[in-house]
Design a protein around this motif. Structure first.
Motif, PDB file in Angstrom:
ATOM      1  N   TRP A 204      77.598  23.900  24.461  1.00  0.00           N
ATOM      2  CA  TRP A 204      78.488  24.808  23.963  1.00  0.00           C
ATOM      3  C   TRP A 204      77.702  25.387  22.663  1.00  0.00           C
ATOM      4  CZ3 TRP A 204      82.355  26.606  26.382  1.00  0.00           C
ATOM      5  CH2 TRP A 204      82.754  26.113  27.289  1.00  0.00           C
ATOM      6  N   TRP A 207      75.690  28.425  23.495  1.00  0.00           N
ATOM      7  CA  TRP A 207      76.675  29.498  23.924  1.00  0.00           C
ATOM      8  C   TRP A 207      77.307  30.210  22.928  1.00  0.00           C
ATOM      9  CZ3 TRP A 207      78.407  32.916  27.238  1.00  0.00           C
ATOM     10  CH2 TRP A 207      79.860  33.473  27.310  1.00  0.00           C
ATOM     11  N   SER A 208      77.700  29.455  21.811  1.00  0.00           N
ATOM     12  CA  SER A 208      78.509  29.941  20.686  1.00  0.00           C
ATOM     13  C   SER A 208      77.694  30.885  19.639  1.00  0.00           C
ATOM     14  CB  SER A 208      78.888  28.893  19.688  1.00  0.00           C
ATOM     15  OG  SER A 208      79.975  28.083  20.307  1.00  0.00           O
ATOM     16  N   GLU A 231      87.375  28.251  27.579  1.00  0.00           N
ATOM     17  CA  GLU A 231      87.083  27.630  26.570  1.00  0.00           C
ATOM     18  C   GLU A 231      85.741  28.594  25.965  1.00  0.00           C
ATOM     19  OE1 GLU A 231      85.880  25.168  23.242  1.00  0.00           O
ATOM     20  OE2 GLU A 231      87.609  25.412  24.302  1.00  0.00           O
ATOM     21  N   THR A 234      87.608  31.185  24.078  1.00  0.00           N
ATOM     22  CA  THR A 234      87.845  30.744  22.790  1.00  0.00           C
ATOM     23  C   THR A 234      86.599  30.787  21.693  1.00  0.00           C
ATOM     24  OG1 THR A 234      89.657  29.359  23.747  1.00  0.00           O
ATOM     25  CG2 THR A 234      88.848  28.935  21.532  1.00  0.00           C
ATOM     26  N   ARG A 235      85.345  30.311  22.447  1.00  0.00           N
ATOM     27  CA  ARG A 235      84.461  30.251  21.438  1.00  0.00           C
ATOM     28  C   ARG A 235      83.598  31.603  21.253  1.00  0.00           C
ATOM     29  NH1 ARG A 235      81.809  24.524  21.075  1.00  0.00           N
ATOM     30  NH2 ARG A 235      83.393  23.275  22.059  1.00  0.00           N
ATOM     31  N   ARG A 236      83.843  32.460  21.999  1.00  0.00           N
ATOM     32  CA  ARG A 236      83.143  33.861  22.098  1.00  0.00           C
ATOM     33  C   ARG A 236      84.353  34.845  22.525  1.00  0.00           C
ATOM     34  NH1 ARG A 236      78.091  34.884  24.511  1.00  0.00           N
ATOM     35  NH2 ARG A 236      78.535  37.111  23.485  1.00  0.00           N
ATOM     36  N   GLU A 284      76.505  28.327  12.439  1.00  0.00           N
ATOM     37  CA  GLU A 284      75.849  28.028  13.578  1.00  0.00           C
ATOM     38  C   GLU A 284      74.242  28.321  13.343  1.00  0.00           C
ATOM     39  OE1 GLU A 284      77.457  30.957  16.311  1.00  0.00           O
ATOM     40  OE2 GLU A 284      79.314  29.788  16.279  1.00  0.00           O
TER      41      GLU A 284
END
Length: 290
Positions: A204, A207-208, A231, A234-236, A284
């Motif tokens: 994850w 991915w973020s 999900e 949601t994150r991207r 990040e």
């Protein structure tokens, strides 16, 4: 047009087989679109992309390749880590002067493309994930893969018999003919080892931090869990999504034309300027993939 398979040797001595299709566009203007790099899934081979590759040749240079441990690439490489798979793709992009490229990866190949986009943003124009995402897998996965491979009734007596079992002639064409029949161009234990790292880890954070335009494609009856896709959004939230009717996990083989349309629509809607070189958000920090 018949395209020759060539081999490239990466730093650890692994030989990677690839097929390079130059753009067939005869018009000097507008210039051809970005090159396309195609990454197949576990137990697959570069030839399974042939139908889609032909659709892109009119406007793109298209390269497909056999992942390490598959097809005509080194059958038993020293490493089958996620990092080694990513480095193979990075070497192809750099040595063949493909970057920034459109990465299209299915299943395991999509996971490789995702990690590459996270760690090497300057090499990626845009990212297309087909039935692939960052979720960690279960500890039972290597055993499940071993059981699946052991269920193959080898050797297959004919291409027709292999197609009937595997579900697609494109998969069957990846087999090699031996004295006793058709057998896989991979080592069973090598493929099981390939899935070990994925079975215990999630990705994850990688991915973020991806910043390039991204399309996530699922098959209507595919194996990717809806919760994982939710999900990811949601994150991207800027991720584009598509569900292809009549397709299972092998969307590129089940429904190549609808998949091609979804990808073309995604590429047409993206601005010409890339977002791949944007820095990560302050929360990040850049990290190397495992």
């Amino acid at each position: 047009m018949k395209h020759r398979t060539t081999r490239l040797t990466v730093d650890d001595g692994t030989r990677i087989a690839y097929r390079d299709r130059p753009s067939l566009s005869s018009s000097p203007s507008p210039s051809p679109g970005p090159p396309v790099l195609l990454l197949h899934g576990l137990a697959g081979h570069l030839g399974e992309w042939d139908e889609l590759a032909r659709r892109w040749e009119s406007g793109h240079r298209v390269v497909s390749y056999d992942a390490r441990g598959h097809g005509e690439s080194t059958r038993r490489p020293l490493s089958v880590s996620r990092a080694a798979h990513v480095e193979d793709a990075v070497t192809l992009l750099r040595e063949l002067d493909l970057a920034p490229a459109i990465l299209v990866g299915q299943s395991l190949g999509g996971h490789t493309a995702m990690l590459l986009a996270a760690d090497h943003p300057g090499l990626v124009h845009s990212l297309v994930l087909v039935e692939a995402g960052p979720a960690g897998r279960s500890p039972e996965l290597p055993g499940e893969i071993a059981g699946w491979l052991d269920s193959w009734p080898l050797p297959f007596a004919s291409l027709e018999e292999a197609t009937a079992f595997l579900g697609h002639e494109a998969w069957a064409r990846g087999l090699e003919e031996r004295a006793d029949g058709l057998r896989p161009r991979f080592d069973r234990d090598t493929l099981v080892r390939t899935m070990t790292e994925l079975s215990a880890d999630g990705y994850w954070p990688q991915w973020s931090r991806i910043r390039c335009p991204t399309l996530l494609v699922r098959g209507e009856s595919g194996t990717m869990k809806p919760a994982e896709a939710a999900e990811m959004l949601t994150r991207r939230p800027d991720t584009r999504t598509a569900v292809v009717p009549g397709a299972a996990h092998d969307v590129h083989l089940d429904q190549p034309e609808p998949l091609h349309r979804e990808i073309e629509k995604f590429l047409a809607d993206e601005p010409t300027s890339r977002r791949a070189d944007e820095p990560p958000r302050s929360d990040e920090p850049m990290r190397r993939s495992p």
